[in-house]
Design an enzyme around this catalytic site. Structure first.
Site, mmCIF file in Angstrom:
data_model
loop_
_atom_site.group_PDB
_atom_site.id
_atom_site.type_symbol
_atom_site.label_atom_id
_atom_site.label_comp_id
_atom_site.label_asym_id
_atom_site.label_seq_id
_atom_site.Cartn_x
_atom_site.Cartn_y
_atom_site.Cartn_z
ATOM 1 N N ASN A 12 -41.700 36.962 41.789
ATOM 2 C CA ASN A 12 -40.249 36.313 41.422
ATOM 3 C C ASN A 12 -39.925 37.160 43.039
ATOM 4 O O ASN A 12 -40.222 37.491 43.658
ATOM 5 C CB ASN A 12 -39.632 37.588 40.676
ATOM 6 C CG ASN A 12 -37.673 37.332 40.985
ATOM 7 O OD1 ASN A 12 -37.287 36.039 41.693
ATOM 8 N ND2 ASN A 12 -37.292 38.244 40.439
ATOM 9 N N LYS A 14 -37.210 35.330 44.825
ATOM 10 C CA LYS A 14 -35.814 35.696 45.218
ATOM 11 C C LYS A 14 -35.127 34.819 45.665
ATOM 12 O O LYS A 14 -35.804 33.801 45.398
ATOM 13 C CB LYS A 14 -35.618 37.305 44.965
ATOM 14 C CG LYS A 14 -35.956 37.856 44.252
ATOM 15 C CD LYS A 14 -35.918 39.605 44.408
ATOM 16 C CE LYS A 14 -36.834 40.696 43.674
ATOM 17 N NZ LYS A 14 -36.128 41.973 43.647
ATOM 18 N N HIS A 98 -32.295 39.382 34.822
ATOM 19 C CA HIS A 98 -32.443 40.024 35.788
ATOM 20 C C HIS A 98 -31.297 41.022 36.086
ATOM 21 O O HIS A 98 -30.238 40.687 35.832
ATOM 22 C CB HIS A 98 -33.186 39.129 37.023
ATOM 23 C CG HIS A 98 -34.180 40.568 37.574
ATOM 24 N ND1 HIS A 98 -33.164 41.178 38.862
ATOM 25 C CD2 HIS A 98 -35.713 39.808 37.960
ATOM 26 C CE1 HIS A 98 -34.187 41.630 39.798
ATOM 27 N NE2 HIS A 98 -35.379 41.105 39.233
ATOM 28 N N GLU A 100 -30.557 42.457 38.415
ATOM 29 C CA GLU A 100 -29.797 41.603 40.292
ATOM 30 C C GLU A 100 -28.767 40.372 39.440
ATOM 31 O O GLU A 100 -27.679 40.367 40.110
ATOM 32 C CB GLU A 100 -30.511 40.871 41.466
ATOM 33 C CG GLU A 100 -31.440 42.373 41.667
ATOM 34 C CD GLU A 100 -32.951 41.720 42.830
ATOM 35 O OE1 GLU A 100 -33.037 40.314 42.794
ATOM 36 O OE2 GLU A 100 -33.654 42.116 42.756
ATOM 37 N N GLU A 170 -37.477 45.907 33.765
ATOM 38 C CA GLU A 170 -37.765 46.929 34.715
ATOM 39 C C GLU A 170 -37.140 48.102 34.805
ATOM 40 O O GLU A 170 -35.606 47.932 35.276
ATOM 41 C CB GLU A 170 -36.783 45.186 35.677
ATOM 42 C CG GLU A 170 -38.640 44.507 35.540
ATOM 43 C CD GLU A 170 -37.914 43.149 36.761
ATOM 44 O OE1 GLU A 170 -38.744 43.100 37.277
ATOM 45 O OE2 GLU A 170 -37.054 42.227 36.849
ATOM 46 N N GLY A 176 -37.529 46.703 44.076
ATOM 47 C CA GLY A 176 -37.604 47.020 45.717
ATOM 48 C C GLY A 176 -37.001 48.431 46.058
ATOM 49 O O GLY A 176 -36.806 48.117 47.172
ATOM 50 N N SER A 215 -41.825 47.489 41.652
ATOM 51 C CA SER A 215 -42.451 48.056 43.164
ATOM 52 C C SER A 215 -44.191 47.906 42.350
ATOM 53 O O SER A 215 -44.649 48.561 43.026
ATOM 54 C CB SER A 215 -42.252 49.179 43.613
ATOM 55 O OG SER A 215 -40.539 49.494 44.233
HETATM 56 C C1 PEP Z 1 -38.484 42.425 40.663
HETATM 57 O O1 PEP Z 1 -37.482 41.838 41.241
HETATM 58 O O2 PEP Z 1 -37.904 42.006 39.213
HETATM 59 C C2 PEP Z 1 -38.698 43.320 41.129
HETATM 60 C C3 PEP Z 1 -39.745 43.725 40.370
HETATM 61 O O3 PEP Z 1 -39.391 43.713 42.518
HETATM 62 P P1 PEP Z 1 -40.201 44.408 43.058
HETATM 63 O O4 PEP Z 1 -41.499 44.629 42.958
HETATM 64 O O5 PEP Z 1 -39.418 43.570 44.383
HETATM 65 O O6 PEP Z 1 -39.494 46.005 43.217
#
Ligand code: PEP
Length: 253
Positions: A12, A14, A98, A100, A170, A176, A215
């Site tokens: 992803n 982003k 997601h 976000e 998630e 992040g 992460s």
């Molecule tokens: C994500 O954006 O779905 C995500 C898991 O980000 P990160 O791997 O940076 O934690």
């Protein structure tokens, strides 16, 4: 555990990458990702780069994904891109829900369900992202939150629709932040979700890919992907470096 579930390693990106950086990153991934019978590799790129990246992915086995799309085909929705428009660029997957987007762009369960349905209508596979906040985990309501997020979509489209979808668990506190869920925390949730889905439809529960996101990186991916109910990863930060992302894909099998 079943061997029949292929792993899905999904990046992803982003809101990252200039046009040149996007082309470079996609080219590097395509050049070095050898085809695997056990895992698929996917890049979910910013919408403005879909046309460019699509030209590269079309001649490769790397799959292309979008990060958002509006459920209406067209109309007076200034600034939006419809899911049906994504189809023109051979988009294989769409991220929906997601955290976000839920937190910053008011993507309610209802809007998420509409996007999920629009993806399926346009032959694009939705990846339904679900996750709990740190506060919810500490209150012990993680599974309730996740089940509510899933149930909202099941109510709208039916459990059978999940035959052509994937789920990404998630935990919001792990996205992040560099704080990955422990193997036990992640496996426990994945296994509980699969059992809960089995109450709706055992075959779908057995076959659906449940990805872990939060992460994941080249160092921890092997252990996470080794858990019996973790069928891949949704990867943010580590998907922006071809080398790290390819390493995760290679440990997936
Ligand atoms: C994500 O954006 O779905 C995500 C898991 O980000 P990160 O791997 O940076 O934690």
């Amino acid at each position: 555990m079943t061997d029949s579930r292929k792993k899905l390693i999904a990046g992803n990106w982003k809101m990252n990458c200039s046009r040149a950086e996007a082309l470079q990153l996609a080219s590097a991934i395509i050049a070095d990702a050898s085809e695997s019978a056990d895992s698929d590799i996917l890049v979910c790129v910013p919408a403005i780069h879909l046309a460019d990246v699509s030209k590269l992915t079309q001649n490769s086995h790397v799959k292309l994904g979008a990060q958002d799309g509006h459920w209406e085909t067209n109309g007076a929705f200034t600034g939006e891109i419809s899911v049906s428009m994504l189809g023109d660029y051979q988009v294989d997957y769409l991220l929906v829900g997601h955290s976000e987007r839920r937190e910053m762009f008011a993507d309610s369960d209802e809007r998420v369900a509409k996007k999920f349905a629009a993806a399926l209508k346009n032959d694009i596979k939705p990846i339904l992202c679900i996750g709990e906040s740190l506060e919810q985990r500490e209150q012990g309501v993680t599974l309730n939150v996740l089940q509510e997020q899933l149930q909202a979509v099941i109510n709208a489209v039916g459990i059978e629709a999940f035959a052509n979808a994937a789920i990404a668990y998630e935990p919001i506190w792990a996205i992040g932040t560099g704080k990955t869920a422990t193997l036990e925390q992640a496996q426990d949730v994945h296994s509980a979700l699969r059992s809960w889905l089995a109450n709706h439809n055992a075959e779908i529960a057995e076959n659906i890919q449940i990805l872990y996101g939060g992460s994941m990186n080249a160092g921890n991916a092997g252990d996470l992907l080794g858990q019996s109910d973790i069928d891949g990863g949704l990867i943010g930060g580590a998907s922006l470096k071809a080398e790290d992302f390819l390493k995760i894909y290679s440990v997936a099998g």
